[in-house]
Design a protein around this motif. Structure first.
Motif, PDB file in Angstrom:
ATOM      1  N   SER A   1       3.190  35.725  -7.697  1.00 41.23           N
ATOM      2  CA  SER A   1       3.200  37.102  -7.193  1.00 41.23           C
ATOM      3  C   SER A   1       4.459  37.854  -7.641  1.00 41.23           C
ATOM      4  O   SER A   1       4.507  39.079  -7.594  1.00 41.23           O
ATOM      5  CB  SER A   1       3.096  37.110  -5.665  1.00 41.23           C
ATOM      6  OG  SER A   1       4.125  36.302  -5.143  1.00 41.23           O
ATOM      7  N   ASP A   2       5.477  37.110  -8.109  1.00 42.59           N
ATOM      8  CA  ASP A   2       6.686  37.760  -8.633  1.00 42.59           C
ATOM      9  C   ASP A   2       6.466  38.360 -10.014  1.00 42.59           C
ATOM     10  O   ASP A   2       7.313  39.091 -10.521  1.00 42.59           O
ATOM     11  CB  ASP A   2       7.839  36.742  -8.797  1.00 42.59           C
ATOM     12  CG  ASP A   2       8.204  36.092  -7.482  1.00 42.59           C
ATOM     13  OD1 ASP A   2       7.777  36.625  -6.439  1.00 42.59           O
ATOM     14  OD2 ASP A   2       8.893  35.058  -7.502  1.00 42.59           O
ATOM     15  N   LEU A   3       5.340  37.989 -10.638  1.00 45.40           N
ATOM     16  CA  LEU A   3       5.137  38.366 -12.038  1.00 45.40           C
ATOM     17  C   LEU A   3       4.899  39.871 -12.161  1.00 45.40           C
ATOM     18  O   LEU A   3       3.993  40.414 -11.536  1.00 45.40           O
ATOM     19  CB  LEU A   3       3.923  37.604 -12.572  1.00 45.40           C
ATOM     20  CG  LEU A   3       3.785  37.446 -14.081  1.00 45.40           C
ATOM     21  CD1 LEU A   3       4.969  36.719 -14.678  1.00 45.40           C
ATOM     22  CD2 LEU A   3       2.493  36.701 -14.383  1.00 45.40           C
TER      23      LEU A   3
ATOM     24  N   ASP B   1       6.176  39.531 -19.763  1.00 47.72           N
ATOM     25  CA  ASP B   1       6.713  39.150 -21.068  1.00 47.72           C
ATOM     26  C   ASP B   1       7.184  37.702 -20.967  1.00 47.72           C
ATOM     27  O   ASP B   1       7.032  37.049 -19.937  1.00 47.72           O
ATOM     28  CB  ASP B   1       7.828  40.103 -21.508  1.00 47.72           C
ATOM     29  CG  ASP B   1       8.980  40.125 -20.523  1.00 47.72           C
ATOM     30  OD1 ASP B   1       8.995  39.277 -19.598  1.00 47.72           O
ATOM     31  OD2 ASP B   1       9.865  40.971 -20.672  1.00 47.72           O
ATOM     32  N   LEU B   2       7.738  37.208 -22.038  1.00 46.88           N
ATOM     33  CA  LEU B   2       8.115  35.801 -22.058  1.00 46.88           C
ATOM     34  C   LEU B   2       9.152  35.473 -21.004  1.00 46.88           C
ATOM     35  O   LEU B   2       9.082  34.439 -20.351  1.00 46.88           O
ATOM     36  CB  LEU B   2       8.659  35.419 -23.436  1.00 46.88           C
ATOM     37  CG  LEU B   2       7.646  35.191 -24.548  1.00 46.88           C
ATOM     38  CD1 LEU B   2       8.355  34.653 -25.769  1.00 46.88           C
ATOM     39  CD2 LEU B   2       6.557  34.238 -24.105  1.00 46.88           C
ATOM     40  N   ALA B   3      10.110  36.377 -20.832  1.00 46.54           N
ATOM     41  CA  ALA B   3      11.174  36.103 -19.866  1.00 46.54           C
ATOM     42  C   ALA B   3      10.607  36.018 -18.451  1.00 46.54           C
ATOM     43  O   ALA B   3      11.016  35.166 -17.656  1.00 46.54           O
ATOM     44  CB  ALA B   3      12.248  37.184 -19.952  1.00 46.54           C
ATOM     45  N   ALA B   4       9.638  36.900 -18.139  1.00 49.71           N
ATOM     46  CA  ALA B   4       9.046  36.874 -16.803  1.00 49.71           C
ATOM     47  C   ALA B   4       8.293  35.570 -16.556  1.00 49.71           C
ATOM     48  O   ALA B   4       8.320  35.017 -15.458  1.00 49.71           O
ATOM     49  CB  ALA B   4       8.110  38.066 -16.625  1.00 49.71           C
ATOM     50  N   LEU B   5       7.636  35.072 -17.597  1.00 54.55           N
ATOM     51  CA  LEU B   5       6.834  33.864 -17.427  1.00 54.55           C
ATOM     52  C   LEU B   5       7.665  32.593 -17.542  1.00 54.55           C
ATOM     53  O   LEU B   5       7.449  31.641 -16.803  1.00 54.55           O
ATOM     54  CB  LEU B   5       5.760  33.800 -18.522  1.00 54.55           C
ATOM     55  CG  LEU B   5       4.492  34.603 -18.294  1.00 54.55           C
ATOM     56  CD1 LEU B   5       3.688  34.640 -19.586  1.00 54.55           C
ATOM     57  CD2 LEU B   5       3.657  34.004 -17.179  1.00 54.55           C
TER      58      LEU B   5
END
Ligand SMILES: [Zn+2]
Length: 305
Positions: free
Chosen positions: A112-114, A119-123
């Motif tokens: 849920s923070d996504l 992007d790559l950093a978020a994942l």
């Protein structure tokens, strides 16, 4: 570009295949890949939320693009993305002789923070990207590890080739809105083109490469993931002014090495005392295949002669 008779074959099967090509006059080589039913086959073994499924689909396209470069039939290509703090903790995909498989370990509670613009950093947070080419017959292994940087896995792979391999490359991957079809392209400055020449000729500013790169970068996401567009036609749109040599298509499928005999052989290598410690309270040695989300319960009696 001369279109070989191959094109008619490609029309019949636009999914789950990789198409190889070279542009000899420009010292370039490439692969086009489109995945369809095999994505469903791989994803159906898991119950991944959409962003995770999408990321795995992208990684599977990458594995098909890179794996289909392998010349040795028994060769294997493995991509692992590992993080220290990411929502995705580990992503593994591999390719061997047209067989693809993959899985993702992730922190479901943190999804849920996504942000909507993932992007790559978020994942992945601070992540690393390892690409391994195994050539068992030649008994060689090449592994490169680079930081997972860029807007997408495709961009990270492109950076990997440019930085780690000194191989100027274009890599693009697209997943369609339904998530059922994904495609990609890889174009590289051909290393064989270096033979007898100065290494500088494969630098990014080589005019032949510059030309090929600019054409390759005109590909659109929907051209990669549109099942109605044969791969050979997508190639034609990009390079119709070039002399392109199209190689045979490589059929791709979901494949895993897990089966009872294989798992039993792996566990049989442990000595009896170690095996005894593996037995769970139900009396089984349970071995799971994360690629298939499948558990193989082995009984200690399976190891008696
Ligand atoms: Zn398996």
């Amino acid at each position: 570009m001369t279109l070989p008779e191959f094109q008619t074959e490609a029309r019949a099967a636009n999914l789950d295949e990789a198409l190889g090509f070279t542009i000899p006059a420009r010292n370039a080589r490439g692969r086009l890949v489109r995945l369809g039913p095999l994505l469903g086959h791989i994803l159906s073994a898991h119950d991944y939320p959409a962003p995770i499924a999408r990321t795995l689909s992208e990684a599977l396209v990458l594995a098909a693009l890179l794996g289909s470069l392998l010349k040795e039939e028994e060769g294997q290509l493995t991509i692992q993305a590992q993080t220290e703090s990411g929502i995705i903790e580990l992503l593994v995909v591999d390719f061997r002789a047209g067989d693809l498989r993959g899985y993702v370990r992730f922190a479901a509670a943190r999804l849920s923070d996504l942000p909507s613009h993932r992007d790559l950093a978020a994942l992945f947070g601070k992540g690393y990207f390892a690409i391994t080419f195994d050539h068992p017959v030649a008994d060689q292994r090449y592994q490169g590890i680079v930081p997972l940087e860029g807007g997408s896995l495709a961009e990270a792979a492109q950076n990997y080739f440019s930085q780690s391999e000194q191989l100027p490359s274009v890599v693009r991957v697209a997943v369609d809105d339904t998530g059922h079809v994904a495609g990609g392209i890889l174009v590289q400055h051909l290393p064989e083109g270096e033979e007898g020449r100065d290494r500088l000729h494969t630098r990014l500013d080589d005019p032949d490469w510059e030309h090929v790169r600019l054409l390759a970068e005109t590909i659109k996401g929907n051209e990669l993931s549109d099942p109605a567009l044969p791969l050979a036609d997508a190639l034609w749109r990009l390079f119709h002014e070039e002399e392109v040599r199209v190689q045979g298509a490589i059929a791709l499928r979901k494949g895993c090495r897990c089966n009872f005999d294989y798992i039993r052989a792996v566990i049989a290598r442990f000595d009896p005392a170690e095996r005894a410690r593996m037995v769970d309270e139900d009396g089984f040695i349970s071995v799971d295949c994360e690629f298939c989300s499948r558990v193989f319960p082995l009984s200690p009696s399976d190891f008696e002669d």
